[in-house]
Design an enzyme around this catalytic site. Structure first.
Site, short mmCIF file in Angstrom:
data_model
loop_
_atom_site.label_atom_id
_atom_site.label_comp_id
_atom_site.label_asym_id
_atom_site.label_seq_id
_atom_site.Cartn_x
_atom_site.Cartn_y
_atom_site.Cartn_z
N GLY A 224 0.84 -1.27 0.08
CA GLY A 224 -0.05 0.06 0.07
C GLY A 224 0.72 1.33 -0.09
N CYS A 330 -17.58 2.27 -26.43
CA CYS A 330 -18.83 3.12 -26.43
C CYS A 330 -19.26 3.34 -25.03
CB CYS A 330 -19.72 2.20 -27.28
SG CYS A 330 -19.36 1.78 -28.78
C1 LIG Z 1 -3.11 -8.40 0.86
C2 LIG Z 1 -2.48 -7.67 -0.08
N1 LIG Z 1 -0.98 -7.51 -0.01
C3 LIG Z 1 -0.31 -6.48 -0.86
C4 LIG Z 1 -1.12 -5.78 -1.85
C5 LIG Z 1 -0.42 -4.80 -2.50
O1 LIG Z 1 -0.73 -3.54 -2.31
P1 LIG Z 1 -0.12 -2.16 -3.21
O2 LIG Z 1 0.09 -2.73 -4.67
O3 LIG Z 1 -1.10 -0.93 -3.06
O4 LIG Z 1 1.29 -1.99 -2.70
C6 LIG Z 1 -2.45 -5.85 -1.90
C7 LIG Z 1 -3.33 -5.01 -2.62
O5 LIG Z 1 -4.54 -5.15 -3.10
C8 LIG Z 1 -3.29 -6.90 -0.97
O6 LIG Z 1 -4.35 -6.93 -0.96
#
Ligand SMILES: Cc1ncc(COP(=O)(O)O)c(C=O)c1O
Length: 388
Positions: A224, A330
């Site tokens: 994240g 479309c």
């Molecule tokens: C469990 C888990 N780990 C890691 C990630 C990776 O997240 P990001 O690409 O935002 O770093 C996600 C993304 O949905 C996830 O669900």
């Protein structure tokens, strides 16, 4: 915003009728991954780095990243089989909601190092397989996630009650070894917010694991890490996060992170050309070959995808005004960027959308309207594998 390697290939593809195409710069990807690795290595005790394959699982991407990551996180049996083929020796963690019995068994067959358990029922089904397994329990902590791009609330992982329900299951199944806690609570966090969240996870996980008598606990702090589509040069502050996370770490425990987007997003461009430029009710539109069925990211995230124009246009329609870049679908949702300042944009010009290396092609609804699929080009000196 566009590397020279990609600019040259984009022009070649335009001349050869090879658009639209995803063009990846593997040397740029490796340089970026090396910088992340260096930041983590400079902070003893910083987390291990697993790459979340869901961001972009293409084999050349995985193989280019392999020297810089400690492992790969997969979220389905399909990703598991694919990553095992692309990187036979990789350390793998398997997470994700709704794992089937067949996927759990396949994970054990494939030598998955850690399974991230999402519910008491999943834990019971894993235990019923009767085979040794090493697990992290995925916790879904309440808390204020205001301001994040995506809060992973709802069905992901377990609240404290559900985690508690795992205790008797673990007690009755010693072949399922509790190694620690996993949490992926939100995405789109800058380094300071990510550190606050990491501290929150650790504060919950440590006493819980200590009470369970888990020795040498592992805590996966999730992915994240933020990227900035409005300002691609504004990178997640990996040195600050690595230093801060190392300061949070305690002897005897292993911390781990599993970012996807912030690792691979900068490595890919979706390159296409302008089929038409026209005006409707006072607004200018450029209709591009292809569309968001190839690159859905700007629709899902409701942003303007950053782009560079390579001038090739001829005598066809053109505009100097702010222009909305759309695809061939479309639907009024087929928009890459709204009212963008593209300088003079003409029919025949090439548009290279940056930040298309993560959650691009693989999250898009390719079949809609049956336009031709794009080409795929993996440039650079990293080991090349023809299968995506
Ligand atoms: C469990 C888990 N780990 C890691 C990630 C990776 O997240 P990001 O690409 O935002 O770093 C996600 C993304 O949905 C996830 O669900």
């Amino acid at each position: 915003m566009i590397t020279e390697t990609v600019r040259v290939r984009a022009a070649e593809l335009a001349g050869a009728g090879g658009l639209p195409a995803f063009v990846y710069d593997l040397d740029a990807l490796r340089a970026h991954a090396a910088a992340i690795r260096a930041a983590l290595d400079a902070a003893p005790g910083a987390p291990e780095l697993f790459y979340a394959a869901k961001a972009n699982p293409d084999a050349p991407i995985l193989q280019a990243l392999a020297p810089y990551v400690d492992g790969v996180e997969v979220a389905s049996g399909g990703e598991l089989a694919h990553v095992r083929r692309a990187l036979p020796d990789a350390r793998i963690a398997f997470g994700g909601p709704g794992k089937t019995d067949a996927e759990l068994a396949a994970a054990l067959d494939a030598g998955v190092e850690r399974l991230h358990v999402e519910s008491p029922h999943e834990l019971a089904r894993l235990a019923a397989l009767g085979r040794p397994a090493d697990v992290l329990l995925r916790v879904n902590l309440a808390g204020d996630r205001a301001g994040v791009a995506l809060a992973m609330s709802g069905p992901f992982g377990m609240d404290a009650d559900a985690i508690g329900a795992c205790v008797p299951l673990l007690d009755s199944a010693p072949h399922v070894r509790l190694r620690g806690i996993h949490a992926h609570l939100a995405s789109g966090l800058d380094a300071a917010a990510m550190l606050r969240q990491s501290a929150e996870i650790l504060a919950w996980a440590r006493p819980w694991l200590a009470a369970r008598g888990v020795r040498r606990p592992e805590i996966n702090l999730g992915g994240g890490m933020a990227v900035d589509y409005a300002d691609p040069a504004h990178l997640f502050d990996w040195p600050a996060y690595a230093q801060g996370a190392a300061a949070l770490a305690r002897d005897g425990e292993t911390l781990r992170i599993e970012p996807g987007r912030a690792v691979s997003v900068y490595s890919g461009w979706y390159v296409t050309d302008v089929l038409d430029v026209k005006r409707a009710h006072g607004d200018w539109y450029a209709v591009l070959r292809g569309g968001t069925m190839h690159l859905r990211t700007p629709v899902t995230k409701q942003h303007d995808q950053p782009f560079t124009v390579l001038r090739r246009g001829g005598d066809g329609p053109a505009t100097d005004a702010p222009v909305t870049l759309v695809g061939q679908l479309c639907t009024p949702k087929d928009v890459f960027a709204r009212q963008a300042d593209a300088g003079r944009l003409a029919t025949g010009d090439v548009v290279a959308f940056a930040m298309a290396g993560a959650y691009g092609w693989n999250i898009s609804h390719h079949g809609f309207l049956m336009h031709p699929e794009p080409g795929f080009h993996y440039l650079g000196t990293a080991r090349f594998s023809p299968s995506r």
